[in-house]
Design a protein around this motif. Sequence first.
Motif, PDB file in Angstrom:
ATOM      1  N   LYS A  70       0.747  -0.625   0.146  1.00  0.00           N
ATOM      2  CA  LYS A  70       0.299  -0.067   0.094  1.00  0.00           C
ATOM      3  C   LYS A  70       0.939   1.643  -0.052  1.00  0.00           C
ATOM      4  CE  LYS A  70      -3.514   1.637   2.301  1.00  0.00           C
ATOM      5  NZ  LYS A  70      -4.670   2.200   3.194  1.00  0.00           N
ATOM      6  N   GLY A  71       2.108   1.257   0.459  1.00  0.00           N
ATOM      7  CA  GLY A  71       2.768   2.507   1.384  1.00  0.00           C
ATOM      8  C   GLY A  71       3.185   2.841  -0.833  1.00  0.00           C
ATOM      9  N   PHE A  72       4.091   1.762  -1.411  1.00  0.00           N
ATOM     10  CA  PHE A  72       3.942   2.206  -2.290  1.00  0.00           C
ATOM     11  C   PHE A  72       3.097   2.304  -3.827  1.00  0.00           C
ATOM     12  CE2 PHE A  72       8.662   0.819  -0.582  1.00  0.00           C
ATOM     13  CZ  PHE A  72       9.673   1.129  -0.926  1.00  0.00           C
ATOM     14  N   ASP A  73       1.881   1.494  -3.004  1.00  0.00           N
ATOM     15  CA  ASP A  73       0.741   1.788  -3.800  1.00  0.00           C
ATOM     16  C   ASP A  73       1.278   0.668  -5.662  1.00  0.00           C
ATOM     17  OD1 ASP A  73      -1.609   2.315  -4.853  1.00  0.00           O
ATOM     18  OD2 ASP A  73      -0.726   3.968  -6.031  1.00  0.00           O
ATOM     19  N   ARG A  74       1.587  -0.521  -5.434  1.00  0.00           N
ATOM     20  CA  ARG A  74       2.197  -1.728  -6.453  1.00  0.00           C
ATOM     21  C   ARG A  74       2.447  -2.597  -5.954  1.00  0.00           C
ATOM     22  NH1 ARG A  74       7.086   0.365  -9.443  1.00  0.00           N
ATOM     23  NH2 ARG A  74       6.013   2.288  -9.589  1.00  0.00           N
ATOM     24  N   THR A  75       2.300  -3.259  -6.656  1.00  0.00           N
ATOM     25  CA  THR A  75       3.284  -5.006  -5.758  1.00  0.00           C
ATOM     26  C   THR A  75       4.047  -5.295  -6.192  1.00  0.00           C
ATOM     27  OG1 THR A  75       0.528  -5.775  -7.237  1.00  0.00           O
ATOM     28  CG2 THR A  75       3.081  -7.420  -6.486  1.00  0.00           C
ATOM     29  N   ILE A  76       5.112  -5.889  -4.933  1.00  0.00           N
ATOM     30  CA  ILE A  76       6.225  -5.743  -4.862  1.00  0.00           C
ATOM     31  C   ILE A  76       6.600  -7.390  -5.500  1.00  0.00           C
ATOM     32  CG2 ILE A  76       8.297  -5.190  -3.683  1.00  0.00           C
ATOM     33  CD1 ILE A  76       6.903  -3.013  -4.751  1.00  0.00           C
ATOM     34  N   GLU A  77       7.371  -7.567  -6.434  1.00  0.00           N
ATOM     35  CA  GLU A  77       7.874  -9.011  -6.335  1.00  0.00           C
ATOM     36  C   GLU A  77       9.778  -8.945  -5.650  1.00  0.00           C
ATOM     37  OE1 GLU A  77       7.792 -13.084  -6.688  1.00  0.00           O
ATOM     38  OE2 GLU A  77       5.888 -12.135  -7.097  1.00  0.00           O
ATOM     39  N   TRP A  78       9.672  -9.063  -4.693  1.00  0.00           N
ATOM     40  CA  TRP A  78      11.590  -8.700  -4.036  1.00  0.00           C
ATOM     41  C   TRP A  78      12.284  -9.377  -5.321  1.00  0.00           C
ATOM     42  CZ3 TRP A  78      11.984  -4.165  -1.648  1.00  0.00           C
ATOM     43  CH2 TRP A  78      10.972  -3.389  -1.033  1.00  0.00           C
ATOM     44  N   ASP A  79      13.434  -8.874  -5.234  1.00  0.00           N
ATOM     45  CA  ASP A  79      14.495 -10.397  -6.686  1.00  0.00           C
ATOM     46  C   ASP A  79      15.406 -10.986  -5.448  1.00  0.00           C
ATOM     47  OD1 ASP A  79      15.440  -7.980  -6.015  1.00  0.00           O
ATOM     48  OD2 ASP A  79      16.106  -7.515  -7.827  1.00  0.00           O
ATOM     49  N   LEU A  80      14.863 -11.001  -4.357  1.00  0.00           N
ATOM     50  CA  LEU A  80      15.605 -11.328  -4.032  1.00  0.00           C
ATOM     51  C   LEU A  80      14.622 -12.698  -2.790  1.00  0.00           C
ATOM     52  CD1 LEU A  80      18.113  -8.866  -1.498  1.00  0.00           C
ATOM     53  CD2 LEU A  80      18.609 -10.273  -3.608  1.00  0.00           C
ATOM     54  N   PRO A  81      15.946 -14.779  -2.678  1.00  0.00           N
ATOM     55  CA  PRO A  81      15.349 -15.443  -2.339  1.00  0.00           C
ATOM     56  C   PRO A  81      15.057 -15.341  -0.890  1.00  0.00           C
ATOM     57  CG  PRO A  81      17.651 -15.548  -2.693  1.00  0.00           C
ATOM     58  CD  PRO A  81      17.400 -14.537  -3.525  1.00  0.00           C
ATOM     59  N   LEU A  82      13.844 -14.739  -0.856  1.00  0.00           N
ATOM     60  CA  LEU A  82      13.318 -15.022   0.601  1.00  0.00           C
ATOM     61  C   LEU A  82      12.881 -16.382   1.445  1.00  0.00           C
ATOM     62  CD1 LEU A  82      11.372 -11.734   0.344  1.00  0.00           C
ATOM     63  CD2 LEU A  82      13.453 -12.533   0.955  1.00  0.00           C
ATOM     64  N   LEU A  83      12.832 -17.451   0.742  1.00  0.00           N
ATOM     65  CA  LEU A  83      12.240 -18.401   1.803  1.00  0.00           C
ATOM     66  C   LEU A  83      13.316 -19.486   0.911  1.00  0.00           C
ATOM     67  CD1 LEU A  83       8.649 -18.245  -0.264  1.00  0.00           C
ATOM     68  CD2 LEU A  83       9.118 -18.405   1.753  1.00  0.00           C
ATOM     69  N   ASP A  84      14.543 -19.670   1.056  1.00  0.00           N
ATOM     70  CA  ASP A  84      15.560 -20.494   0.543  1.00  0.00           C
ATOM     71  C   ASP A  84      15.886 -21.302   1.622  1.00  0.00           C
ATOM     72  OD1 ASP A  84      15.489 -20.118  -1.898  1.00  0.00           O
ATOM     73  OD2 ASP A  84      17.630 -19.067  -2.486  1.00  0.00           O
TER      74      ASP A  84
END
Length: 393
Positions: free
Chosen positions: A45-59
């Motif tokens: 909501k703050g950036f007012d956009r969908t954010i897809e982080w480009d770092l692996p967060l589930l490894d």
Amino acid sequence: MTKRLAIICTHPIQYYAPVFQLLANQVQLKVFYTSGEPSSYKYDKGFDRTIEWDLPLLDAYDYVFLKNNAKSPGTHHFTGILNPDLINQVSNFGPNRILIYGWAWCSHLKAMRYFKGKVPIYFRGDSNLLNETNVIKTLLRKIFLKWIYKNVDKAFYVGTNNKAYYEAFGLVEEQLIFAPHAIDNYRFGTSEIDQAKKIRTNLNVGENDIVILFAGKLIPVKNPFLLLDAFIELDLANVHLLFVGNGELEESLKSRFESFKLQRSFDCAQDDELCKIHFMDFQNQTQMPAVYQACDLFCLPSQSETWGLSVNEAMACGKSILISDKVGCSIDLVDHQNGSIFKSDDKEDLKQKIIVLTLDKTKLKKMGENSLEKIKKWSFEVQSNVISEYVNR
């Protein structure tokens, strides 16, 4: 015997996942994500956009996404997280310790209360008291939060202001453990000289010019208008201002800049040397080190900020810092050796601090070197080592 640690967290976060990855080598770990499937939390909501982080967060660690039955899912309100299976799933894992990130969601608070007295409850949050003003609201909040924190056995505090917050609501010294707020110091400190030079070249910034950077959500609480207005009024030679990010104030900030250009009667397309205010869209995590390295002075003028991890990022890139006294990390990370702190919402004080800091680029660079040295102690490794030590006791 290796202890079993259950972590309850809303969703994968770039500042938490690396700690989980390190902890997975030190304890038997499972993270329970409560916001629901990944698609449910990617809109910011703050950036007012969908954010897809480009770092692996589930490894490199064990996790599960729990079903979220909230009618209006989200982390922005208490009933936005309702997980009917949370307690059963955590119980089935059989933890020796439970670490909960934040209490302000129904499922998190329910878990705290259910497991209290059954499994030691550890807590992590970064709240502070810097904006306590209303006496009645403060009193009511104190009663409520003392009730909340009675469910906590130990809290890993992120810094000085956060520790004072816990103490105000009933936690005592023996319950408080310092585990510093941190970012990936190595990644941000890794040289991105070529990319940084490219950014400065594209903005028509000279080698001896100074760039002041604001990076983050363009929202009221971050107070970007204060910085823009102070910069316009100062009109300093060879000093540029760069806004990086998006948000609800983006168009109005750009409109203010357009009005300034009309008053000064110049066109950036024709008068590059006069165009010293710049805007860049949201930049993902892998691009941000170069953005920080392209600047000389990082400014966070927030009216309220629990911590301000962007300050850590800028310091890891070796930059001097200018922040308001309402930024939670100010007391721990910023002093006269690496920057300055101004009084929140005080434009004149901000202007004076900008003038002093931009007088000498060589001194500014030395302050940045001091930032880099100071931030080394605020690392993921230190944080994870502290947590694992207490989990394995």
